[in-house]
Design a protein around this motif. Structure first.
Motif, PDB file in Angstrom:
ATOM      1  N   VAL A 148      43.454  55.508  34.667  1.00 15.36           N
ATOM      2  CA  VAL A 148      43.948  56.860  34.920  1.00 15.36           C
ATOM      3  C   VAL A 148      45.460  56.844  35.145  1.00 15.36           C
ATOM      4  O   VAL A 148      46.206  57.635  34.548  1.00 15.36           O
ATOM      5  N   TRP A 149      45.921  55.941  36.001  1.00 16.68           N
ATOM      6  CA  TRP A 149      47.358  55.838  36.275  1.00 16.68           C
ATOM      7  C   TRP A 149      48.134  55.457  35.020  1.00 16.68           C
ATOM      8  O   TRP A 149      49.248  55.953  34.795  1.00 16.68           O
ATOM      9  N   ARG A 150      47.556  54.593  34.207  1.00 18.07           N
ATOM     10  CA  ARG A 150      48.242  54.187  32.973  1.00 18.07           C
ATOM     11  C   ARG A 150      48.379  55.372  32.020  1.00 18.07           C
ATOM     12  O   ARG A 150      49.425  55.557  31.400  1.00 18.07           O
ATOM     13  N   ARG A 151      47.319  56.168  31.894  1.00 13.90           N
ATOM     14  CA  ARG A 151      47.386  57.337  31.009  1.00 13.90           C
ATOM     15  C   ARG A 151      48.428  58.342  31.507  1.00 13.90           C
ATOM     16  O   ARG A 151      49.141  58.961  30.716  1.00 13.90           O
TER      17      ARG A 151
ATOM     18  N   LEU B  64      54.801  49.312  25.278  1.00 20.58           N
ATOM     19  CA  LEU B  64      55.458  48.737  26.454  1.00 20.58           C
ATOM     20  C   LEU B  64      54.481  47.888  27.237  1.00 20.58           C
ATOM     21  O   LEU B  64      53.286  48.198  27.321  1.00 20.58           O
ATOM     22  N   ARG B  65      54.987  46.798  27.824  1.00 16.54           N
ATOM     23  CA  ARG B  65      54.258  46.006  28.793  1.00 16.54           C
ATOM     24  C   ARG B  65      55.035  46.106  30.099  1.00 16.54           C
ATOM     25  O   ARG B  65      56.184  45.676  30.184  1.00 16.54           O
TER      26      ARG B  65
ATOM     27  N   ILE C 130      50.769  51.663  26.636  1.00 19.34           N
ATOM     28  CA  ILE C 130      51.250  50.810  27.722  1.00 19.34           C
ATOM     29  C   ILE C 130      50.184  49.802  28.112  1.00 19.34           C
ATOM     30  O   ILE C 130      49.008  50.140  28.225  1.00 19.34           O
ATOM     31  N   ASP C 131      50.620  48.566  28.315  1.00 22.02           N
ATOM     32  CA  ASP C 131      49.790  47.528  28.934  1.00 22.02           C
ATOM     33  C   ASP C 131      50.386  47.244  30.313  1.00 22.02           C
ATOM     34  O   ASP C 131      51.603  47.076  30.443  1.00 22.02           O
ATOM     35  N   ILE C 132      49.531  47.188  31.310  1.00 19.08           N
ATOM     36  CA  ILE C 132      49.972  46.907  32.675  1.00 19.08           C
ATOM     37  C   ILE C 132      49.674  45.449  33.003  1.00 19.08           C
ATOM     38  O   ILE C 132      48.587  44.951  32.718  1.00 19.08           O
ATOM     39  N   HIS C 133      50.638  44.760  33.590  1.00 23.08           N
ATOM     40  CA  HIS C 133      50.449  43.345  33.909  1.00 23.08           C
ATOM     41  C   HIS C 133      50.884  43.059  35.338  1.00 23.08           C
ATOM     42  O   HIS C 133      51.372  43.945  36.054  1.00 23.08           O
ATOM     43  N   ASP C 134      50.730  41.811  35.726  1.00 24.97           N
ATOM     44  CA  ASP C 134      51.095  41.365  37.066  1.00 24.97           C
ATOM     45  C   ASP C 134      51.969  40.119  36.978  1.00 24.97           C
ATOM     46  O   ASP C 134      51.818  39.182  37.760  1.00 24.97           O
ATOM     47  N   ASN C 135      52.863  40.093  35.980  1.00 29.05           N
ATOM     48  CA  ASN C 135      53.743  38.951  35.801  1.00 29.05           C
ATOM     49  C   ASN C 135      54.662  38.777  37.004  1.00 29.05           C
ATOM     50  O   ASN C 135      54.857  39.700  37.805  1.00 29.05           O
ATOM     51  N   THR C 136      55.258  37.608  37.089  1.00 29.23           N
ATOM     52  CA  THR C 136      56.116  37.311  38.234  1.00 29.23           C
ATOM     53  C   THR C 136      57.602  37.312  37.889  1.00 29.23           C
ATOM     54  O   THR C 136      58.430  37.306  38.791  1.00 29.23           O
TER      55      THR C 136
END
Length: 241
Positions: free
Chosen positions: A11-14, A51-52, A30-36
């Motif tokens: 939902v947040w991504r949309r 976008l990532r 959009i792709d959401i990630h948890d990179n450092t």
């Protein structure tokens, strides 16, 4: 009942896609990630922006979303500075995970049909870096493209996982070993030289010292000449998905 985490994320991504779509006036995925380390990357495929983004951007205020749109569309220097400040303020949301743990989650496939990237990396590491580069290497997945390619990203380096990825189009018998070595050497230098911000505020991934060091590669001029003469060959290459 509270919504499931994965459903809430969608939902947040949309919502974020819609916020960017209204500013870019183009399709956005959009792709959401948890990179450092790498908080945002993007590509444009015809009329669509891909976008990532780190999850910190999900609830970003309007001025940051506008800066993101300006940076993606024009590479705006002021927008880049605004994004850096936003990331700095929200660095508490960046999860700390060692590169070794991140690599365990990845499939590494360095042995090709014609070029063994592991052997190439080890020899370059010993010859030029006294075996100090602590990174892994693999062939990347074959990007999905429709029709002929107009560009090709032959290599990349992830500072998060310390993994070098090489485009599978280079694993051909017609591609000379010295050219593959040059591409690997270039990505190894990204482990040594991190991106800097220039006087104009723009982020520079190839600072002068990086370029000076790259010229020390033993077949630098020959590799450049081969690329100039054979880029179309790489663009036309058919690789397995």
């Amino acid at each position: 009942m509270a919504p499931e985490p994965n459903r809430l994320l969608k939902v947040w991504r949309r919502v974020l896609e819609r916020r960017l779509r209204t500013r870019l006036r183009a399709k956005v995925s959009i792709d959401i990630h948890d990179n450092t380390h790498t908080m945002l990357t993007f590509q444009r495929h015809r009329a669509r922006f891909r976008l990532r983004l780190h999850h910190m951007f999900l609830a970003a205020p309007d001025d940051v979303i506008q800066a993101l749109a300006d940076f993606v569309r024009h590479g705006d220097a002021e927008a880049s500075i605004r994004l850096d400040k936003f990331i700095e303020r929200n660095k508490a949301y960046i999860r700390r995970l060692s590169p070794e743990k991140m690599r365990k989650r990845l499939r590494l496939d360095p042995v090709g049909r014609h070029h063994d990237l592991g052997r190439i990396f080890d020899r370059l590491n010993e010859r030029y870096f006294q075996s100090r580069i602590s990174a892994a290497i693999t062939y990347g997945p074959a990007p999905r493209v429709k029709g002929p390619r107009k560009s090709i990203k032959m290599g990349s380096y992830s500072a998060d996982s310390r993994v070098i990825r090489i485009h599978p189009a280079l694993d051909q018998p017609v591609v000379p070993r010295y050219f593959v070595e040059w591409i690997v050497f270039h990505e190894m230098l990204h482990h040594v030289y991190r991106a800097k911000r220039g006087d104009d505020g723009r982020r520079c991934v190839h600072p002068p010292e990086f370029l000076d060091h790259e010229r020390r590669f033993h077949d630098f001029k020959r590799a450049q000449a081969w690329e100039d003469d054979n880029l179309d060959l790489l663009l036309r290459a058919r690789v397995d998905g």
